[in-house]
Design an enzyme around this catalytic site. Sequence first.
Site, PDB file in Angstrom:
ATOM      1  CE1 TYR L  26      -4.293 -47.478  37.102  1.00 55.45           C
ATOM      2  CE2 TYR L  26      -3.765 -47.291  39.440  1.00 55.45           C
ATOM      3  CZ  TYR L  26      -4.638 -47.089  38.378  1.00 55.45           C
ATOM      4  OH  TYR L  26      -5.832 -46.497  38.605  1.00 55.45           O
ATOM      5  CG  ASN L  77      -4.198 -40.156  33.885  1.00 55.50           C
ATOM      6  OD1 ASN L  77      -5.330 -40.028  34.350  1.00 55.50           O
ATOM      7  ND2 ASN L  77      -3.450 -41.228  34.126  1.00 55.50           N
ATOM      8  CG  HIS L  83     -14.606 -40.331  36.815  1.00 57.61           C
ATOM      9  ND1 HIS L  83     -14.579 -40.972  35.601  1.00 57.61           N
ATOM     10  CD2 HIS L  83     -13.493 -40.747  37.473  1.00 57.61           C
ATOM     11  CE1 HIS L  83     -13.511 -41.764  35.549  1.00 57.61           C
ATOM     12  NE2 HIS L  83     -12.845 -41.646  36.670  1.00 57.61           N
ATOM     13  CG  ASP L  90     -16.724 -25.664  30.993  1.00 61.25           C
ATOM     14  OD1 ASP L  90     -17.220 -26.467  30.179  1.00 61.25           O
ATOM     15  OD2 ASP L  90     -17.407 -25.081  31.853  1.00 61.25           O
ATOM     16  CG  HIS L 103      -8.071 -42.909  31.848  1.00 65.65           C
ATOM     17  ND1 HIS L 103      -8.210 -42.050  32.906  1.00 65.65           N
ATOM     18  CD2 HIS L 103      -8.879 -42.425  30.872  1.00 65.65           C
ATOM     19  CE1 HIS L 103      -9.095 -41.114  32.601  1.00 65.65           C
ATOM     20  NE2 HIS L 103      -9.505 -41.307  31.369  1.00 65.65           N
ATOM     21  CG  LEU L 104      -1.647 -44.849  34.548  1.00 67.83           C
ATOM     22  CD1 LEU L 104      -1.238 -44.629  35.993  1.00 67.83           C
ATOM     23  CD2 LEU L 104      -0.415 -45.064  33.671  1.00 67.83           C
ATOM     24  CB  SER L 105      -6.554 -48.885  35.406  1.00 71.77           C
ATOM     25  OG  SER L 105      -7.450 -47.826  35.679  1.00 71.77           O
ATOM     26  NE  ARG L 114     -12.035 -45.718  40.107  1.00 66.32           N
ATOM     27  CZ  ARG L 114     -11.586 -44.802  40.962  1.00 66.32           C
ATOM     28  NH1 ARG L 114     -11.270 -43.593  40.548  1.00 66.32           N
ATOM     29  NH2 ARG L 114     -11.464 -45.075  42.243  1.00 66.32           N
TER      30      ARG L 114
END
Lengths: 150, 150, 150, 150, 150, 150, 150, 150, 150, 150, 150, 150
Positions: L26, L77, L83, L90, L103-105, L114
């Site tokens: 990251y 994020n 996951h 909901d 998402h960072l990565s 993932r």
Amino acid sequence: MPEPLRIVVLHGPNLNLLVFREPSLYGRVTLEEINAGLTRQAKESGAQVECFQSNHEGELIDRIQESSRIADGIVINPGGLTHTSVALRDALAAGALPVVEVHLSNIYAREEFRKHSLVSPIVLGVVTGFGALSYTVGLAALLDHLRATR
Amino acid sequence: MPEPLRIVVLHGPNLNLLVFREPSLYGRVTLEEINAGLTRQAKESGAQVECFQSNHEGELIDRIQESSRIADGIVINPGGLTHTSVALRDALAAGALPVVEVHLSNIYAREEFRKHSLVSPIVLGVVTGFGALSYTVGLAALLDHLRATR
Amino acid sequence: MPEPLRIVVLHGPNLNLLVFREPSLYGRVTLEEINAGLTRQAKESGAQVECFQSNHEGELIDRIQESSRIADGIVINPGGLTHTSVALRDALAAGALPVVEVHLSNIYAREEFRKHSLVSPIVLGVVTGFGALSYTVGLAALLDHLRATR
Amino acid sequence: MPEPLRIVVLHGPNLNLLVFREPSLYGRVTLEEINAGLTRQAKESGAQVECFQSNHEGELIDRIQESSRIADGIVINPGGLTHTSVALRDALAAGALPVVEVHLSNIYAREEFRKHSLVSPIVLGVVTGFGALSYTVGLAALLDHLRATR
Amino acid sequence: MPEPLRIVVLHGPNLNLLVFREPSLYGRVTLEEINAGLTRQAKESGAQVECFQSNHEGELIDRIQESSRIADGIVINPGGLTHTSVALRDALAAGALPVVEVHLSNIYAREEFRKHSLVSPIVLGVVTGFGALSYTVGLAALLDHLRATR
Amino acid sequence: MPEPLRIVVLHGPNLNLLVFREPSLYGRVTLEEINAGLTRQAKESGAQVECFQSNHEGELIDRIQESSRIADGIVINPGGLTHTSVALRDALAAGALPVVEVHLSNIYAREEFRKHSLVSPIVLGVVTGFGALSYTVGLAALLDHLRATR
Amino acid sequence: MPEPLRIVVLHGPNLNLLVFREPSLYGRVTLEEINAGLTRQAKESGAQVECFQSNHEGELIDRIQESSRIADGIVINPGGLTHTSVALRDALAAGALPVVEVHLSNIYAREEFRKHSLVSPIVLGVVTGFGALSYTVGLAALLDHLRATR
Amino acid sequence: MPEPLRIVVLHGPNLNLLVFREPSLYGRVTLEEINAGLTRQAKESGAQVECFQSNHEGELIDRIQESSRIADGIVINPGGLTHTSVALRDALAAGALPVVEVHLSNIYAREEFRKHSLVSPIVLGVVTGFGALSYTVGLAALLDHLRATR
Amino acid sequence: MPEPLRIVVLHGPNLNLLVFREPSLYGRVTLEEINAGLTRQAKESGAQVECFQSNHEGELIDRIQESSRIADGIVINPGGLTHTSVALRDALAAGALPVVEVHLSNIYAREEFRKHSLVSPIVLGVVTGFGALSYTVGLAALLDHLRATR
Amino acid sequence: MPEPLRIVVLHGPNLNLLVFREPSLYGRVTLEEINAGLTRQAKESGAQVECFQSNHEGELIDRIQESSRIADGIVINPGGLTHTSVALRDALAAGALPVVEVHLSNIYAREEFRKHSLVSPIVLGVVTGFGALSYTVGLAALLDHLRATR
Amino acid sequence: MPEPLRIVVLHGPNLNLLVFREPSLYGRVTLEEINAGLTRQAKESGAQVECFQSNHEGELIDRIQESSRIADGIVINPGGLTHTSVALRDALAAGALPVVEVHLSNIYAREEFRKHSLVSPIVLGVVTGFGALSYTVGLAALLDHLRATR
Amino acid sequence: MPEPLRIVVLHGPNLNLLVFREPSLYGRVTLEEINAGLTRQAKESGAQVECFQSNHEGELIDRIQESSRIADGIVINPGGLTHTSVALRDALAAGALPVVEVHLSNIYAREEFRKHSLVSPIVLGVVTGFGALSYTVGLAALLDHLRATR
């Protein structure tokens, strides 16, 4: 008098080799004979067909895009692309034309990976297993459908 | 003059309700009208059809066994049994008759469990998605096949 | 002298056609001959068999329920229902009788969907692959078992 | 007088422990008693059996290869190798002998991984669930088969 | 002059039976002939081969461990162990030697369970489908590799 | 005064045997007692129930089709057909009636193949696990629903 | 003197970039060098090779069709199409020529989706993992095969 | 004074090579050193251990059977057989001894096929990932368990 | 007079938003109204309910643990945790109380991942699909069950 | 004298209920007793432990993050979160501390969904199945590891 | 002054039809307008873009190979090839350029087969779901990345 | 002048540790710096952001529910909850706000588990792989979207 219906008939990869290919499965007939038969059948029914074969996915997609502007319906035998080409499916779905999917052999009686068609969920109907007759029957059904919904 | 071809047309569970059922999918037509149309089509072609509907798997199997002795081919829409009945498949496979499987709706465009047919791998050909026209087209293809291989 | 053991032999869909069906797999024998052989075999062993065939799942279940009240054990060849009928399995499990499952052909050497039997997990034993001999062997094993546990 | 049929009976890993092992499943009997019974049964039927047990996959394969040259058929209970040994399957398939696979317990009523046999698709028949009787029944069926096809 | 390269050739279960086994798949050749050919081929190329066959997984592992100390490379046809033996894979991976995996038949054109090799992910290369020639070709490739990386 | 609501209660295969069957799971009660209770419950609530059991899939479908014309709602325990009958699902979906699916035992706590119901996706609601009370509760919920949406 | 054997060598997408691509996996060599080596190898062996690379599936299929008429065998490295192109497989299967599939890297040691080749089940043999040597070895094996079966 | 507890320590295939094998995963230690340490540990605790390694599944099973008669518990590192040997599992389950499964490396952090152990479901406990310490810890836990339940 | 039955009603994440949420699925009702209705229903039946909602899995588990000491049964709608929380399941299983699982919508008619409940296998019964009525019906069934088994 | 090693012991959801919970699986012991034992064990070994239990995933993550700054290692029994919490795994992986995962029962011998741990692939080692002893053994192994790598 | 960054923007099959295609999903915009916007955006940022669309996989791969020599980064919307083309992925991976994958619609909210991208694992980042804005945002992110890592 | 747009930025579990965590993936940046950057970016664009991080699923859901009443959009994020949390999904779906997932990565280039996000199917768009820039880009896209659809 209404304008004649225009149908584009598309043959995917390897269908140009029809006469050489695994004859026990399909019987002996050339693609030219199939095309000639479809032309005659359309004419008798007051319609027109244009036939096109390519081993190139991209050329088939180009032709489908073009057909969306100039034709009333598509009969397609996508050959091996039936099971692998999302792009072909997208091209058929993007056009507003009714599509009939045909196969010479009964694809459900062959290898496992041939039993799933990416194209089937977005077509009007499917005809499979009757050899060259699959085209005849598919074209007839498409013409009937187009006349009923004109 | 050759004897006329005899075709048995079999309709599986719930097809007797045709006119009530999910009309947007199949269009409005009764089973009686379909049967009448097929009878007319056969007659014009010098053939005979006998139509039969049942909600009972066992009755359909009985009829398939009987047909193997008295008919030249079968057109069948197995309805919901398409996806679940090994016994029906065995009955069709045990007879020596060519079979054409038809479906009113495009089963590949519906729920996941409807995309797999136990019957397809053992039939001559499949016609799906053209509404009542699926029967017409399927019968025509079967008659053509029978005449070509007589 | 003890009362003779009573065994019910049940044949599922399409087994009435035995002699016509895929002869290379099963050899040539009619269901009547199999039933006659089992009757003789039982008699020599001081037992009684009653044989019943049906193409109807419901009739087989009716007969299993009835057998639970009047018989000592069941020999069953469920045919195509082997792989699809939870209801048949429930009927066999609900009765308190020992059940022997038999198959003419070796079901493990055929199509993938024939390799899984819903019935096997709730029976005493399975005999498969010996043609008509599967019944003979299954009946003998059942009688032995019943005598050992009487 | 024809030469007596020669059958090799093979027991896989852990079957030498029979009497200790999970007695509720298999009943109480030793491997020696089973072998003695099979010897007697064969003799009465004018045949010969040779019995062999090993915990070593390789020894079983060696013996199967040898049997292919000197015997008329094989009865095998492969024990835990049933589900894991392609090499055992290959050895059985490479010989030209008919093979009967037997199991003491009903393997279809046990853990999931015991329900699949690598051996079943290449044997003549399978007998499972009758305890020591599975061997008796399997040997009888094999002898019958060999006499019928001699 | 450099020391000659030493190669160990290992044959897994049932390969000692080569000449008897499913001849349509592999052609007619004995293991002795294959070994003789490899010995000759190595000699001409200034190398040495030692050949070993066993039906016992443990003996093959013993030999692989030993080879790691005395040889420069391994050619192995693991037979039926290809698909089931993690221990064999571990033995090959534990040695620091380059390994070439060979198969007589095209394993990807056979049963589903033969298409996955536990060994392939840890070898230098795989040669499959050329009958006895697979060994020749695999040995040549291994010798070339060893010379290039010496 | 409005016409009383008419409910059809359908029991699938083997439910006629209720009292004999795996008593630890369902408690002791006969189907007649359940039916009598439901009749009383309906009457007290100003409604009518008609109860029907069959071991035949086809008879249940016939009855569902008939109910669609004469009743206001269906309570169904499809028994073993829950997991296998697309035809039953189609019959229920084809009718315009609200359906409540009930099970005596908690099907989610039993064998894996009992956890999936083909019927659940097309019903109003599901009640499972309360023994005979599942029917009572399901009928009450159906009547409430019908009155709320009248 | 017999006519020299003619072999077509086909390289799929991205193989024109060989020298740039993930060098740790394949070593440093250009496609031109590989082609030159194969030409020399063929010549020494009294055969001819014609090499062709394309990033277009359709062009590869066109070339395969053409080769079926003018060549005696095909060596193909289908690159990324190995795992996705049913049409390429169909083209190879439709021709009557023996095909050898080669890969530079060991595809079984890479990502999961590279472990399955659509082409392998219909080729004569596969050589994988030896870098440029895979082509050499594959060509040699193909020539040997052609001479043995001439 | 009670008799000392007797423990059998079993090492599966390739563990004799410990010091050579993928040192980054397991650290540097020989099997002899591990065995010596366990012997000392047992002695200090008033128990006895006997250590045995084999690359042969059959020999390990033989030893497990023997241990069931003479020992109080088993510590086993089945190596590559962990994931493939039903026969080994059966041998361990057939004995009445408590078993502790140990692994040097953390098998859950390695290849997918190493994450499933056929042995784990039938052992008392599992210790994994601590290198040689896994044995120490596993032996200690087994001795504690045996003393607590004596 | 017996002490009144004490029931804890638990609502999982997002159920506090009931009135805003996808109204077509659940109808318009607030959680407060549901709780008030359940309180009234319990009172009329001589029982007591305590209602609790939380978006925090941990708080729900805390409350379930507490309920195990002070209540006679639990009615729970676990919301989105139904499909993902093993910890919630463990908490419910650890208590000795009967549990009724309820859902407002028919979860079997929604997304695939909503069809599997981790909780169902360990509860007494499940009620799903009746909107707020699911709670009413679930509470009634729980009270009946508790009275019957008191 | 070196600073004493500091270990954090974390207990996941429902472990506070230890003594009540499914006693046949875990034996009778309270969490307080386990914690007291670990404190004593650490002290004797010149180390310190801090114990913490929570039913809240978030609190466990908070504590793991904090431990990363103040402790030398973690012993964790994640309870039901073992199988479902990627966030817990991420927290453990983000810290630079060695982690030992422990379970009271043998999770590989329970329900299918308990056999997969999201945590195992990122920990140093796993100890499972020894009841309270799993903690003792896990702590000892962690301390040994920390001293060896200090 | 540094040379301006050069970015190649690639559009896969059917994206030339943008304005006609499923307008509810993507909003109304032509590919020309998107390209014009990106050209402007790049210019304002001191960079250059070159845009290219093709329905041919091979042409896209050719262009990617070329871009690797002349450009600094790639923005690609692979259309239907996203899910099926290993060759496209290989071309992108073979180049040393950072790649940003963009999609007009949120592919994770569409058909199951559109949720898996073969390209995503080898790109720098993915932007999906913002219509034409996905390109804008993707280009901005790529330029930022290139400047940060220059 | 219109009221400024209010955006809530939510960070899931472990994102508070950003600077410590797997820095190669990251880059080095703290959550505070990210939040400060987003605040500045919003201000320059005439909008407001409020940032919130929690390791507790329940707190994130509480905040999402609150945001639905007071904000115009959400940037989230979800970290490891991406996951696993149906409840988070909901909560996001229940609110009427547009959501951007960041998402960072590049999550598609990491572990298998993932690659599937429960959240993606219900958000407006996804931005992944650009490190802290993912937030910047996601916020910009959300603001653009909100202005375009105001």
